[in-house]
Design a protein around this motif. Structure first.
Motif, short mmCIF file in Angstrom:
data_model
loop_
_atom_site.label_atom_id
_atom_site.label_comp_id
_atom_site.label_asym_id
_atom_site.label_seq_id
_atom_site.Cartn_x
_atom_site.Cartn_y
_atom_site.Cartn_z
N ALA A 56 0.83 -1.20 0.00
CA ALA A 56 0.00 0.00 0.00
C ALA A 56 0.87 1.26 0.00
O ALA A 56 1.83 1.36 0.76
CB ALA A 56 -0.90 0.00 1.23
N THR A 61 -3.19 5.27 -0.12
CA THR A 61 -4.04 4.14 0.28
C THR A 61 -4.09 4.03 1.79
O THR A 61 -5.15 3.82 2.39
CB THR A 61 -3.49 2.84 -0.31
OG1 THR A 61 -3.25 3.03 -1.69
CG2 THR A 61 -4.46 1.70 -0.10
N GLU A 65 6.88 -1.19 0.20
CA GLU A 65 5.65 -1.41 -0.57
C GLU A 65 5.92 -1.85 -2.00
O GLU A 65 5.02 -2.31 -2.70
CB GLU A 65 4.74 -0.18 -0.53
CG GLU A 65 5.36 1.14 -0.95
CD GLU A 65 5.97 1.89 0.22
OE1 GLU A 65 6.35 1.25 1.22
OE2 GLU A 65 6.08 3.13 0.13
N VAL A 105 -4.93 -3.37 -3.44
CA VAL A 105 -3.83 -2.49 -3.80
C VAL A 105 -3.28 -2.86 -5.17
O VAL A 105 -2.93 -2.00 -5.98
CB VAL A 105 -2.72 -2.56 -2.74
CG1 VAL A 105 -1.46 -1.88 -3.23
CG2 VAL A 105 -3.18 -1.94 -1.44
#
Ligand SMILES: Nc1ncnc2c1ncn2[C@@H]1O[C@H](COP(=O)(O)OP(=O)(O)OP(=O)(O)O)[C@@H](O)[C@H]1O
Ligand SMILES: [Mg+2]
Lengths: 265, 287, 336
Positions: free
Chosen positions: B196, B200, C73, C102
């Protein structure tokens, strides 16, 4: 740009935003403080340093009387609210009894209801029962407004108190009041000090309730300032305002340190 | 914590609690009840022996559209101020809680909430100095910007909004900050480990999890602003007539206390309604 | 799935050196345990692999890709946290689906994979619960499902089971092992619990003060520790006093080695047994613990520990003179 550098942009923007907000919060206060040292009565630039307004202020009997009254009321409020509030906190913390939740909830109206409503209600009621306007009425009102703050602060400190300490003291033969004096009170002392500072600030800064309860010509400092502002600005008011804000920020700084507000982690 | 076992305990409890609560009763709860009573009378009993019960005070509120309009104006003002406080304050709280660490955070947090605990009247007054026509703000902007400007902010609704936002902004920052810093760092790390990005995380975690705090802050701003009268008077001048100033007038200028009491109660009803609507979420904020 | 290669990674916090020139390869599909005392750098190493922090120097490869400057990420890893770190505002299904959302895999695909992952951890019927409505073990499974649902290249776990009680922990260990085998994901996990490390992993690494002191399969590290530190950290050790060495049959080496015996390798008897190493001792204490019993004996004034099946131990009074014995091949030789 490496991904790691890119990740630093948002935080940097955030910091800049925070800095801007701090400027917004402090700039007018600093401007006011600066202008209280400006010789021109109409805040004209260029700036010319002068302590003239502070001298004028010191010679203004009305301002002096109001300051004295404000400080006196604040000190009295602090003493009464701290004593009553600490006692109530200990009672609320120490015992379980029916209606406890209700008593806790009753602390919120004085904090949450707009002071305009509370102030006008006090005015109406005090007239009806013959107290009327004046310093006693103001004092009664201030104590009531300060009490919940003291209780909440002291209770917060109490909640970190280990009850087994009291039990240990009791097992060593100390009676209830001794336990309170020698064990409980020393532990919550920082909370009490913070509560007292809050009480002082609530009273010393209080405008709305004082405004409705003070007798004209017998007013507290904030009420005097309000009246003066509505008549037109004067640099003397500027000077006394600067002193007030320095004082109240100083007190709150101490209270916040004592209460460890938002600290940690 | 002990149960009330013995009569001695009960006595002690009463000794501890009654002074504070008697005081609150005398100074807050009885006055509020008294005001409710006075809002239903024609005249103050101590002034006029021929007083009587009446609904006329509330009738005036309903009949005369001015009161309703002013209440609406006050609600709009409160909504505007609250919105600005959120837009300005929430990002601040976010930065304080999730970007800045350690000692710097403590100091900055204190700096943000300090003005809030200082004299609000004086802070409003300081804006009056800054915003005056040809005042500091205009002069400063003139010095920075090449063209000539006339802001004419003083005695406008904008001035009132600026002053009120300044007064109440720390509330939103305080409550949002407390909610945001209570969020477990591992939760954010977990989201990142799943890929993320920052937006987000903000949208799906930080915002929903701190919503109760943000809302608490919003209520703490909205409620007093609906009843504000000092700030509009000082910064709004002639345009600064609001529901709060009308109530003030009834008590200090017009001396129509029964009408003032009724208007105060209308305001209180609005406040209570707001609390009732938001209390489920506010209760969540406490835990 | 991918291998993870750490080369010469160093990480300092201020003056403290949390990782000191660490080089290690985690093979594709392996189950790897990192062990070490508190503060030895286990978490730091794991978080550096994850991408929460970045090494001061050295390289990290996940699969074919150098990742040492890539933030977490973007690394495509799965991670499980000690206190679950479930999103309290989302249902079980939304928690598990977070990483898929995501990655924008599409609603149908998302639903299918959430279902599969939940089946894998046997929580199919809990999809719509909120995290606070689950037990500790169930939360742990959700956390696991959430970490693996995106098919990450590597699964990282920082003391994942330490918040669970003993029975649940053993259940989850079995579960974790089963799932790891089933999907064949490269797994690196940090633990304090040496038993857990020995049962679960096919390789373990021991960290000390930011340095990797020994790496190898559990049996090898246990049987042939390369230092007194490894020997004492993994399992318990009874050191042989210098004075008794001449009378014993010892594995090679000799010079430059110290010798020890594990408590479970020792036998206890009233008379001297034949054909094994034996030493005279005195029985101090015998502690009954269900199937097993622990004895404390004194050998040459040193306390030794001995663990055996309770029924295999002879009944002897306290302070009785006894013999402790062990097979010569059970002697552990440790480079001094
Ligand atoms: N963010 C940090 N800032 C400063 N020092 C840190 C930080 N993180 C870790 N350290 C230090 O680095 C060293 C290694 O810490 P690490 O958390 O990796 O240990 P650990 O092996 O996981 O220990 P534990 O078993 O207690 O979890 C410790 O000395 C620790 O104090
Ligand atoms: Mg750790």
């Amino acid at each position: 740009m490496t991904p790691r550098k890119k990740a630093l942009i948002l935080p940097a923007l955030g910091r800049a935003w925070l800095a801007l907000v701090l400027v917004f919060l402090y700039a007018p206060i600093l401007v006011m403080a600066a202008m209280s040292f400006n010789a021109s009565p109409f805040y004209q630039l260029p700036f010319e340093f002068s302590t003239r307004w502070y001298q004028d202020m010191a010679g203004n009997a009305q301002i002096l009387a109001a300051s004295l009254r404000s400080v006196g009321i604040a000190v009295a409020t602090t003493v009464i609210a701290t004593a009553l509030g600490t006692a109530a906190s200990v009672g609320l913390f120490r015992y379980d009894f029916p209606g406890k939740r209700f008593l806790q909830v009753m602390l919120f109206p004085p904090i949450a209801i707009p002071w305009l409503i509370i102030g006008t209600a006090m005015l109406v009621f005090f007239f009806a029962i013959g107290i009327g306007r004046g310093t006693p009425a103001v004092l009664i009102g201030h104590v009531a407004l300060a009490l919940p703050y003291v209780i909440v602060t002291v209770t917060a400190r109490l909640s970190s108190f280990d009850v087994t300490l009291e039990e240990a003291a009791r097992s060593l033969g100390a009676d209830g009041w001794t336990v309170l004096r020698r064990v409980t009170i020393p532990w919550i002392a920082p909370g009490i000090v913070a509560g007292a500072l809050f009480a002082f600030a609530v009273s010393f800064d209080q405008f709305v309730v004082s405004y409705f309860l003070a007798k004209p010509g017998d007013s507290t400092l904030p009420v005097l300032i309000y009246t003066a502002i509505r008549k037109g600005f004067t640099p003397e008011i500027n000077a006394i305002s600067t002193i007030i804000i320095a004082l109240s920020m100083g007190i709150m700084f101490l209270a916040a340190r004592k209460a460890r507000f938002g600290g940690g982690r | 914590m002990a149960e009330l076992a013995t009569p001695a305990d009960k006595r002690r409890l009463a000794t501890l609690l009654s002074p504070a609560y008697l005081w609150l009763t005398l100074a807050v709860f009885l006055p509020l009840s008294a005001m409710l009573f006075f809002s239903f009378v024609t005249d103050l009993p101590q002034d006029a022996p021929d007083w009587a019960f009446t609904l006329e005070n509330y009738g005036k509120f309903l009949e005369n559209p001015v009161y309703g309009k002013l209440l609406w104006k006050s609600l709009k003002l409160a909504a505007t101020v609250t919105l600005f406080c959120i837009l300005i304050g929430y990002p601040c709280a976010l930065v304080l809680a999730r970007v800045i660490k350690g000692r710097a955070r403590e100091v900055l947090f204190l700096l943000v909430i300090l003005p809030f605990w200082s004299n609000s009247l004086v802070r409003i007054f300081s804006w009056a100095i800054v915003l005056r026509g040809n005042g500091i703000l205009e002069r400063t902007l003139e010095a920075i910007l090449p063209w000539d400007i006339r802001l004419n902010l003083m005695f406008t609704t904008n001035a009132v909004v600026i002053g009120l936002v300044h007064s109440y902004l720390p509330y939103v920052i305080l409550t949002s900050y407390l909610a945001l810093q209570a969020i477990d760092d591992d939760i954010i790390d977990a989201a990142r480990s799943m890929g993320a990005g920052k937006l987000t995380i903000l949208r799906r975690l930080l915002l929903p999890l701190s919503l109760p705090g943000l809302l608490a802050g919003a209520v703490l701003v909205f409620v007093p602003v609906v009843g504000s009268f000092m700030e509009p008077r000082i910064l709004g001048g002639r345009v600064g007539t609001y529901f709060g100033t009308v109530i003030e007038d009834q008590f200090v200028a017009v001396y129509n206390w029964p009408l003032g009491a009724a208007l105060s109660f209308v305001l209180l009803a609005v406040v209570l309604l707001i609390f009732a609507l938001t209390s489920p979420i506010l209760r969540k904020a406490q835990t | 799935m991918s291998s993870v290669e750490i080369s010469n990674v160093t990480k300092t916090f201020g003056k403290a050196r949390a990782l000191n020139d660490v080089t290690i390869t985690f093979e594709d599909g392996g189950f790897f345990a990192l062990l070490g005392p508190s503060g030895s750098g286990k978490t730091t190493l794991l978080r550096t692999i994850a991408g929460f922090s970045f090494p001061d120097s050295g390289t990290i490869r996940i699969g074919e890709r150098n990742v040492e400057t890539i933030p977490v990420e973007k690394r495509d890893i799965g991670m499980m946290f000690q206190n679950y770190a479930l999103f309290p505002n989302m249902s079980v299904a939304d928690n598990v689906g977070f990483g898929l959302r995501v990655r924008k895999v599409g609603a149908a695909e998302e639903k299918r994979r959430i279902g599969e992952a939940l089946e894998l951890v046997q929580l199919g019927q809990f999809a719509n619960r909120m995290p606070h409505q689950l037990s500790g073990g169930q939360r742990q499974r959700v956390a696991l499902a959430r970490a693996i649902v995106t098919n990450p290249k590597v699964l990282l776990l920082d003391e994942p089971l330490s918040a669970l009680d003993k029975t649940l922990r053993v259940d989850m260990q079995i579960e974790l092992k089963r799932i790891q085998r089933e999907i064949g994901i490269t797994t690196i996990f940090v633990t304090h619990d040496q038993e857990e490390a020995l049962t679960l992993s096919d390789r373990i690494g021991i960290l000390r003060d930011g340095r990797l002191v020994q790496v190898g399969p559990p049996r090898e590290v246990y049987d042939r520790p390369n230092s007194a530190f490894s020997a004492e950290f993994l399992g318990e050790t009874n050191w042989l006093p210098e004075a008794v060495l001449p009378g014993l049959s010892l594995p090679g080496g000799g010079e430059g080695f110290r010798f020890a015996v594990r408590p479970e390798a020792l036998g206890l008897s009233a008379t001297r047994p034949e054909g094994v190493n034996a030493l005279e001792a005195r029985l101090e204490q015998r502690v009954f613990a269900g199937a097993m019993a622990t004895c404390i004996v004194t050998v040459q004034g040193q306390p030794w520990k001995l663990i055996a099946r309770d029924r295999d131990l002879p009944e002897l009074p306290a302070n009785a003179p006894v013999w402790v014995s062990w097979a010569p091949e059970d002697t552990v030789a440790v480079p001094a």
